[in-house]
Design a protein around this motif. Structure first.
Motif, PDB file in Angstrom:
ATOM      1  N   ARG A   1       0.834  -1.204   0.000  1.00 54.24           N
ATOM      2  CA  ARG A   1       0.000   0.000   0.000  1.00 54.24           C
ATOM      3  C   ARG A   1       0.873   1.260   0.000  1.00 54.24           C
ATOM      4  O   ARG A   1       0.575   2.237  -0.704  1.00 54.24           O
ATOM      5  N   LEU A   2       1.927   1.254   0.776  1.00 57.60           N
ATOM      6  CA  LEU A   2       2.807   2.412   0.871  1.00 57.60           C
ATOM      7  C   LEU A   2       3.501   2.678  -0.468  1.00 57.60           C
ATOM      8  O   LEU A   2       3.592   3.834  -0.909  1.00 57.60           O
ATOM      9  N   ALA A   3       3.986   1.601  -1.117  1.00 57.52           N
ATOM     10  CA  ALA A   3       4.636   1.769  -2.414  1.00 57.52           C
ATOM     11  C   ALA A   3       3.665   2.361  -3.439  1.00 57.52           C
ATOM     12  O   ALA A   3       4.012   3.263  -4.224  1.00 57.52           O
ATOM     13  N   GLY A   4       2.448   1.835  -3.428  1.00 59.59           N
ATOM     14  CA  GLY A   4       1.446   2.378  -4.346  1.00 59.59           C
ATOM     15  C   GLY A   4       1.116   3.831  -4.048  1.00 59.59           C
ATOM     16  O   GLY A   4       0.949   4.647  -4.962  1.00 59.59           O
ATOM     17  N   ALA A   5       1.017   4.169  -2.753  1.00 57.70           N
ATOM     18  CA  ALA A   5       0.696   5.539  -2.373  1.00 57.70           C
ATOM     19  C   ALA A   5       1.786   6.500  -2.823  1.00 57.70           C
ATOM     20  O   ALA A   5       1.509   7.601  -3.340  1.00 57.70           O
TER      21      ALA A   5
END
Length: 617
Positions: free
Chosen positions: A69-73
Motif C-alpha cells: 500500500r505504501l509503495a502504491g501511495a
C-alpha cells in the motif's frame, strides 16, 4: 448507430490538433486534479479496510500489505503533486503523469493479490479494480487512444496475474482454465464499455472545441466589423460636426449683413419720418429683410428643438391667443384677409404647457393659414374636450389635397411653391409644430382640410388644475417699456462686424442709452483702463474674429467690475447656438438672435437691466 460514431478522427491541420490538445488539457486540468485526490482518498479508505480485515487474521500479512500500500501511495502521490503545477496544462506531460498514477495504483493492486489471503482476494481486491477502471474511463478524461493502450495494458497484466494466482492456489487442472476465463470478466467488459465512453467524450470535446473556435472567430469578425462600423460612425460624426460648423459659420456670416440692414432701416426710418417715398422704399426693404430673417429664425428654431427641455407651468391661454392675434393682425390686413378670435362667453381655461413652445406652435399654424389664404379670413377658436383644451385655427385658403396630407409635416415641404417664393418661408413651419408636439407631454395635433375650401389645424393641450397664473407682459408692453428702462443706462457693446456694431449702437442710443463700442477685447482694454462708469449691461456677439470669444470678453469685464456685483450680459449671436452651451456661464444673462427685430432686442435687454435694478432694492 453508424460505425463512424465510434471513430475519433484527428484534425487535418497539425496546428489545430495541437491547439485542441492544449485546450483539452486546460479544460480538464481541474477535473484531473480532483480525480487524483479522490483516488488517494479512496486508497486511504482501503488501507483502513485492510486493517479491519487482516488485523484479526495474521498481523504478518498486514505488514506485507502495508508495504505494498505504501509503495502504491508513493507512486501515486508524486505525480499527483506534480500535476497541481503548470504540467497539468500540457497534454503530453499531463498524460504521462496520469499514466504513472494509474500504473502505480494498478500494479500495487496486482501486488496485493500475491500477499492477500487467498480466501479474501476476489472479495476485497476486485472491487478496487472496478473503482480504478471507472476513474480511468471517466474522471481522468483520458483521450480514446490513451485509454485504449493504457487500460488495455492494465487488463492484460490483470489477466496474466489471475493466471499466475490460479496456478499457485488451484490444483484442479480443468477447473483452472474455467476459473481463469470466468474470473475478472466484469473488468474486461468494463474495458470495452469504457473505450466506447472515452470515444464519445473525445468526439464531444472535439465538436465543442470546433464550435468554440468558430464562435470565437465569428465573435472576432463581429468585433472587427463593429470596430469598422464605429470608426465609420466616428468619421460620419466628425463629418456631421464639420458640416454643422460650416453651416453655423455660414448661417452667422449671412445673418450679419441682414441684421445690419434691419438695424439701419430702423435708424433711417426715424430720420425720414416725413419722407413718404423713402418710407415706402424702406418698407419694401424691411419686408424683404424680414422674410429672410424669418427663414433663419425657422432654421434656428428647428435646430434648437433637438436639445430643448420643456418647462411646464400653467399658461394663460387667452393671453397667448391675444399675443398671436396682435402679432399677425397687420400681416393679415396687408394680404386683404380678416383675422379674428372667436368670441365666447368666458375665457379659455389655463393649460399645462411650455409657454414659448406652445405660442410658437400656435403662431406657426396662424402664419401658415395666412400665407395660404387669398380670400376670406382666418379664425382662431377653442373648445374644451374633457380634460383637454383644443385650439383651432380655421382658414378659407387653398386647402390640402389628399396626395399632400402625409408630407406637409416634413421639413422643407411646400405645396404650390415650385419657385420657392421666399415670402412663404422655407417650409419648416408645420415640421416645427410636429417637433414641438413631440416634445410637450400630453399634447397632440390634428388637421382637417377640403381642397379649395380651407383647412382646420388643431392643437390639443391638457387643462391645468391651477386656478391662477402669473401675468406675462405682451411683446408690445415689453417694447413700450424698453425706451424708458434703457434711458441713461451705460451699455458696453462688442461685435466684430462694423456695420452690425454701428447698427446696434444706433439702436441703443435711440433708446436713450450711453454706449461704448469695441470690436474685440483689445479695444475694451483701453476702455477699462480709464476705470470709468460701471456698465449696466454688456451686449456682445459670441463669435469674434480673433482673440477671445464673446463669452471670454464678458467674463473679463465682469472680473474687472467684480466688486460691484455681477454685470448682466446679453449675447447676440447669428450662430445656431443652444442655450445649453451657456450652462456654465453665471446668471444673469440672455441669449438673443441677430434675426430678432430691433424692438424685440431692446425689450429683452431692457428686461435684463430692469431685473438687475430690481435686485438692488
Amino acid at each position: 448507430m453508424r460505425s463512424s460514431g465510434f471513430v475519433v478522427r484527428k484534425f487535418r491541420s497539425a496546428a489545430q490538433e495541437r491547439a485542441f490538445r492544449m485546450d483539452y488539457a486546460r479544460r480538464y486540468a481541474g477535473q484531473r486534479r480532483l480525480a487524483g485526490v479522490s483516488l488517494m482518498l479512496i486508497w486511504i479508505v482501503f488501507v483502513g479496510r485492510d486493517w479491519l480485515l487482516l488485523n484479526t487474521l495474521d498481523p504478518s500479512i498486514l505488514l506485507h500489505v502495508g508495504y505494498v500500500r505504501l509503495a502504491g501511495a508513493v507512486g501515486m502521490a508524486v505525480p499527483i503533486w506534480l500535476i497541481w503545477g503548470p504540467r497539468a496544462y500540457d497534454e503530453r506531460q499531463a498524460v504521462r503523469l496520469l499514466c504513472v498514477v494509474i500504473l502505480s495504483c494498478w500494479f500495487a493492486q496486482l501486488g496485493l493479490m500475491s500477499v492477500y489471503p487467498a480466501t479474501r482476494v476476489f472479495d476485497a481486491i476486485f472491487s478496487e479494480f472496478f473503482i480504478l477502471t471507472f476513474l480511468m474511463f471517466t474522471s481522468f478524461r483520458l483521450r480514446a487512444i490513451t485509454a485504449a493502450w493504457l487500460v488495455g495494458l492494465c487488463i492484460v497484466t490483470f489477466r496474466f496475474a489471475i493466471y499466475l494466482w490460479l496456478q499457485d492456489h488451484v490444483s484442479t487442472p480443468g477447473f483452472h482454465w474455467v476459473s481463469w476465463i470466468s474470473r475478472g470478466n466484469t473488468v474486461s467488459i468494463m474495458y470495452l464499455a469504457g473505450i466506447v465512453v472515452c470515444i464519445q467524450f473525445e468526439r464531444a470535446a472535439r465538436r465543442e472545441f470546433v464550435f468554440r473556435r468558430t464562435l470565437r472567430a465569428a465573435k472576432a469578425r463581429v468585433e472587427a466589423a463593429s470596430l469598422r462600423v464605429n470608426r465609420q460612425n466616428d468619421r460620419m460624426r466628425e463629418f456631421v460636426r464639420e458640416k454643422e460648423r460650416f453651416f453655423s459659420s455660414a448661417y452667422h456670416d449671412i445673418q450679419q449683413p441682414l441684421a445690419a440692414i434691419n438695424l439701419f432701416i430702423r435708424s433711417a426710418r426715424m430720420k425720414l419720418e416725413n419722407e413718404h417715398a423713402a418710407s415706402h422704399d424702406l418698407d419694401v426693404i424691411e419686408e424683404t429683410a424680414r422674410d429672410i430673417l424669418d427663414m433663419f429664425t425657422d432654421i434656428q428654431d428647428y435646430s434648437e428643438l433637438g436639445s430643448y427641455v420643456p418647462h411646464l407651468s400653467p399658461v394663460d391661454t387667452q393671453a397667448v391667443l391675444t399675443e398671436v392675434f396682435e402679432q399677425y393682425l397687420e400681416p393679415a390686413k396687408s394680404r386683404g384677409i380678416e383675422l379674428r378670435i372667436s368670441v365666447r362667453r368666458h375665457p379659455p381655461p389655463l393649460i399645462e404647457s411650455d409657454r414659448s413652445l406652445f405660442k410658437r406652435a400656435l403662431s406657426n399654424f396662424v402664419s401658415n393659414a395666412i400665407k395660404n389664404t387669398f380670400t376670406g379670413g382666418v379664425v382662431v377658436g377653442w373648445v374644451e374636450i374633457g380634460e383637454r383644451l383644443r385650439i383651432d385655427v380655421w382658414d378659407t385658403g387653398v386647402g390640402i389635397s389628399s396626395v399632400h396630407r402625409e408630407a406637409i409635416f416634413a421639413e422643407y415641404y411646400q405645396i404650390d411653391n415650385p419657385g420657392r417664393d421666399r415670402s412663404k418661408g422655407l417650409g419648416l413651419g408645420l415640421s416645427i409644430v410636429h417637433r414641438v408636439i413631440g416634445i410637450l407631454p400630453k399634447h397632440s395635433m390634428s388637421f382637417w382640410s377640403v381642397e379649395g375650401r380651407g383647412s382646420r389645424f388643431s392643437l390639443y393641450a391638457p387643462i391645468s388644475t391651477m386656478t391662477s397664473v402669473i401675468e406675462t407682459q405682451t411683446d408690445d408692453q415689453k417694447n413700450d417699456a424698453s425706451t424708458s428702462v434703457l434711458k441713461g443706462k451705460y451699455v458696453l457693446l462688442c461685435d466684430d462686424e462694423p456695420t452690425v456694431l454701428e447698427g446696434l449702437r444706433r439702436l441703443f442710443v435711440s433708446a436713450g442709452a450711453l454706449v461704448d463700442t469695441a470690436e474685440s477685447m483689445a479695444e475694451f482694454e483701453a476702455i477699462l483702463v480709464d476705470d470709468g462708469r460701471i456698465p449696466d449691461i454688456i451686449v456682445t456677439d459670441i463669435r469674434l474674429r480673433d482673440g477671445p470669444t464673446g463669452i471670454e470678453v464678458a467674463e473679463r469685464i465682469r472680473r474687472h467690475f467684480a466688486w460691484t456685483g455681477v454685470v448682466p450680459v446679453a449675447f447676440i449671436t447669428g450662430e445656431l447656438v443652444s442655450p445649453l452651451a451657456l450652462r456654465d456661464f453665471a446668471e444673469p444673462f440672455v441669449l438673443l438672435r441677430k434675426s430678432s427685430t430691433p424692438e424685440s432686442t431692446l425689450a429683452e435687454v431692457s428686461r435684463l437691466v430692469a431685473g438687475k435694478d430690481a435686485s438692488h432694492y
